[in-house]
Design a protein around this motif. Sequence first.
Motif, PDB file in Angstrom:
ATOM      1  N   ASP A  91      50.264  46.147  17.040  1.00  8.54           N
ATOM      2  CA  ASP A  91      49.395  45.041  16.598  1.00  8.54           C
ATOM      3  C   ASP A  91      48.343  45.564  15.632  1.00  8.54           C
ATOM      4  OD1 ASP A  91      47.437  42.904  16.437  1.00  8.54           O
ATOM      5  OD2 ASP A  91      48.484  42.022  18.134  1.00  8.54           O
ATOM      6  N   ASP A  92      48.622  45.422  14.348  1.00  5.80           N
ATOM      7  CA  ASP A  92      47.708  45.915  13.309  1.00  5.80           C
ATOM      8  C   ASP A  92      46.324  45.302  13.413  1.00  5.80           C
ATOM      9  OD1 ASP A  92      49.750  47.449  12.307  1.00  5.80           O
ATOM     10  OD2 ASP A  92      50.098  46.214  10.519  1.00  5.80           O
ATOM     11  N   GLU A  93      46.261  43.993  13.641  1.00  8.18           N
ATOM     12  CA  GLU A  93      44.971  43.305  13.634  1.00  8.18           C
ATOM     13  C   GLU A  93      44.083  43.778  14.781  1.00  8.18           C
ATOM     14  OE1 GLU A  93      47.865  41.734  13.314  1.00  8.18           O
ATOM     15  OE2 GLU A  93      47.785  40.663  11.380  1.00  8.18           O
ATOM     16  N   LEU A  94      44.671  43.987  15.962  1.00  8.36           N
ATOM     17  CA  LEU A  94      43.866  44.443  17.095  1.00  8.36           C
ATOM     18  C   LEU A  94      43.347  45.868  16.869  1.00  8.36           C
ATOM     19  CD1 LEU A  94      45.769  43.060  20.228  1.00  8.36           C
ATOM     20  CD2 LEU A  94      43.767  42.105  19.068  1.00  8.36           C
ATOM     21  N   LEU A  95      44.168  46.710  16.270  1.00 15.20           N
ATOM     22  CA  LEU A  95      43.710  48.073  15.977  1.00 15.20           C
ATOM     23  C   LEU A  95      42.573  48.051  14.964  1.00 15.20           C
ATOM     24  CD1 LEU A  95      43.963  51.143  16.248  1.00 15.20           C
ATOM     25  CD2 LEU A  95      45.648  51.077  14.385  1.00 15.20           C
ATOM     26  N   LEU A  96      42.726  47.300  13.882  1.00 15.54           N
ATOM     27  CA  LEU A  96      41.687  47.275  12.855  1.00 15.54           C
ATOM     28  C   LEU A  96      40.415  46.620  13.373  1.00 15.54           C
ATOM     29  CD1 LEU A  96      41.342  48.299   9.987  1.00 15.54           C
ATOM     30  CD2 LEU A  96      41.912  46.009   9.161  1.00 15.54           C
ATOM     31  N   SER A  97      40.557  45.599  14.212  1.00 11.30           N
ATOM     32  CA  SER A  97      39.387  44.952  14.803  1.00 11.30           C
ATOM     33  C   SER A  97      38.629  45.926  15.698  1.00 11.30           C
ATOM     34  CB  SER A  97      39.821  43.719  15.609  1.00 11.30           C
ATOM     35  OG  SER A  97      38.702  42.968  16.025  1.00 11.30           O
ATOM     36  N   THR A  98      39.361  46.742  16.457  1.00 12.32           N
ATOM     37  CA  THR A  98      38.728  47.744  17.307  1.00 12.32           C
ATOM     38  C   THR A  98      38.017  48.798  16.464  1.00 12.32           C
ATOM     39  OG1 THR A  98      40.459  47.426  18.973  1.00 12.32           O
ATOM     40  CG2 THR A  98      39.127  49.416  19.166  1.00 12.32           C
ATOM     41  N   PHE A  99      38.651  49.194  15.381  1.00 14.31           N
ATOM     42  CA  PHE A  99      38.040  50.151  14.453  1.00 14.31           C
ATOM     43  C   PHE A  99      36.713  49.613  13.912  1.00 14.31           C
ATOM     44  CE2 PHE A  99      37.657  51.406   9.903  1.00 14.31           C
ATOM     45  CZ  PHE A  99      37.464  52.774  10.066  1.00 14.31           C
ATOM     46  N   VAL A 100      36.719  48.359  13.475  1.00 14.41           N
ATOM     47  CA  VAL A 100      35.493  47.743  12.947  1.00 14.41           C
ATOM     48  C   VAL A 100      34.431  47.639  14.046  1.00 14.41           C
ATOM     49  CG1 VAL A 100      34.513  45.596  12.046  1.00 14.41           C
ATOM     50  CG2 VAL A 100      36.630  46.501  11.077  1.00 14.41           C
ATOM     51  N   HIS A 101      34.856  47.255  15.241  1.00 14.08           N
ATOM     52  CA  HIS A 101      33.935  47.149  16.383  1.00 14.08           C
ATOM     53  C   HIS A 101      33.179  48.467  16.579  1.00 14.08           C
ATOM     54  CE1 HIS A 101      32.922  45.921  20.656  1.00 14.08           C
ATOM     55  NE2 HIS A 101      32.766  47.227  20.709  1.00 14.08           N
ATOM     56  N   GLU A 102      33.914  49.580  16.621  1.00 16.62           N
ATOM     57  CA  GLU A 102      33.269  50.871  16.860  1.00 16.62           C
ATOM     58  C   GLU A 102      32.408  51.297  15.672  1.00 16.62           C
ATOM     59  OE1 GLU A 102      33.211  51.723  19.761  1.00 16.62           O
ATOM     60  OE2 GLU A 102      34.991  50.757  20.604  1.00 16.62           O
ATOM     61  N   GLN A 103      32.816  50.941  14.458  1.00 19.61           N
ATOM     62  CA  GLN A 103      31.972  51.215  13.288  1.00 19.61           C
ATOM     63  C   GLN A 103      30.651  50.461  13.383  1.00 19.61           C
ATOM     64  OE1 GLN A 103      32.187  53.259  10.724  1.00 19.61           O
ATOM     65  NE2 GLN A 103      34.332  53.897  10.625  1.00 19.61           N
ATOM     66  N   MET A 104      30.691  49.232  13.904  1.00 19.02           N
ATOM     67  CA  MET A 104      29.471  48.428  13.988  1.00 19.02           C
ATOM     68  C   MET A 104      28.448  49.051  14.944  1.00 19.02           C
ATOM     69  SD  MET A 104      29.737  46.229  11.697  1.00 19.02           S
ATOM     70  CE  MET A 104      28.088  45.616  12.062  1.00 19.02           C
ATOM     71  N   HIS A 105      28.912  49.770  15.940  1.00 14.09           N
ATOM     72  CA  HIS A 105      27.963  50.484  16.801  1.00 14.09           C
ATOM     73  C   HIS A 105      27.118  51.455  15.979  1.00 14.09           C
ATOM     74  CE1 HIS A 105      28.744  49.256  20.934  1.00 14.09           C
ATOM     75  NE2 HIS A 105      30.043  49.244  20.669  1.00 14.09           N
TER      76      HIS A 105
END
Length: 202
Positions: A91-105
């Motif tokens: 699931d590309d979208e879930l991986l990229l969303s998780t990546f963005v989530h951790e970047q936002m921290h």
Amino acid sequence: MNKTIKKLLLSSIMSLFLTGFVCSQNKVALIEISIKHNEDRNELLTKNQLQRLIKLYDVSKWIFTKKVMIDREAIPHSHPILTLHTRHLKDDELLLSTFVHEQMHWFFVQKNKETFEAVKDLKELFPKVPIGFPGGGDEESTYTHLLVCYSEYQADKELFGELKARQIMEFWSTDHYTWIYQQVLGKEREIGSVIRKYNLKN
């Protein structure tokens, strides 16, 4: 407007566009992705998947740390090194969303003073929050995650469109940080108002 002025304007606009594009590409190109377990197939596949995604989608505005680790045994986290797991290989979208989530921290750590004030407002807006999995984290983490998950949602809208972004949030709201993601969907305007008040809109 004569042709010479038009040409000069078009040239200036194109130059600004290309400069911005090159800067964005350079920012993404500097991301260093490593794997925790040498020769682990799923970690290597996830690394390749993430490399492909950050080339396919313009994520430059959400890059705040350039080092990324893929670890099949880890729960995704932001510090000290942004770490992702191998769960979302399909699931590309879930991986990229998780990546963005951790970047936002990383973004909110950089905006520590404003984040502290925003959390105080969120405590008035949400005087009681769930503690622990699956609803939230500890108390401070839960309030901070209201900001992070809201920002993840806004990023997903830009990256994937409104419908897919909402589907991702709805999935997370049954998976982890369930209460937090439910508030992001149900109280989006209220959380967004706090974000804007303290100039935390990325």
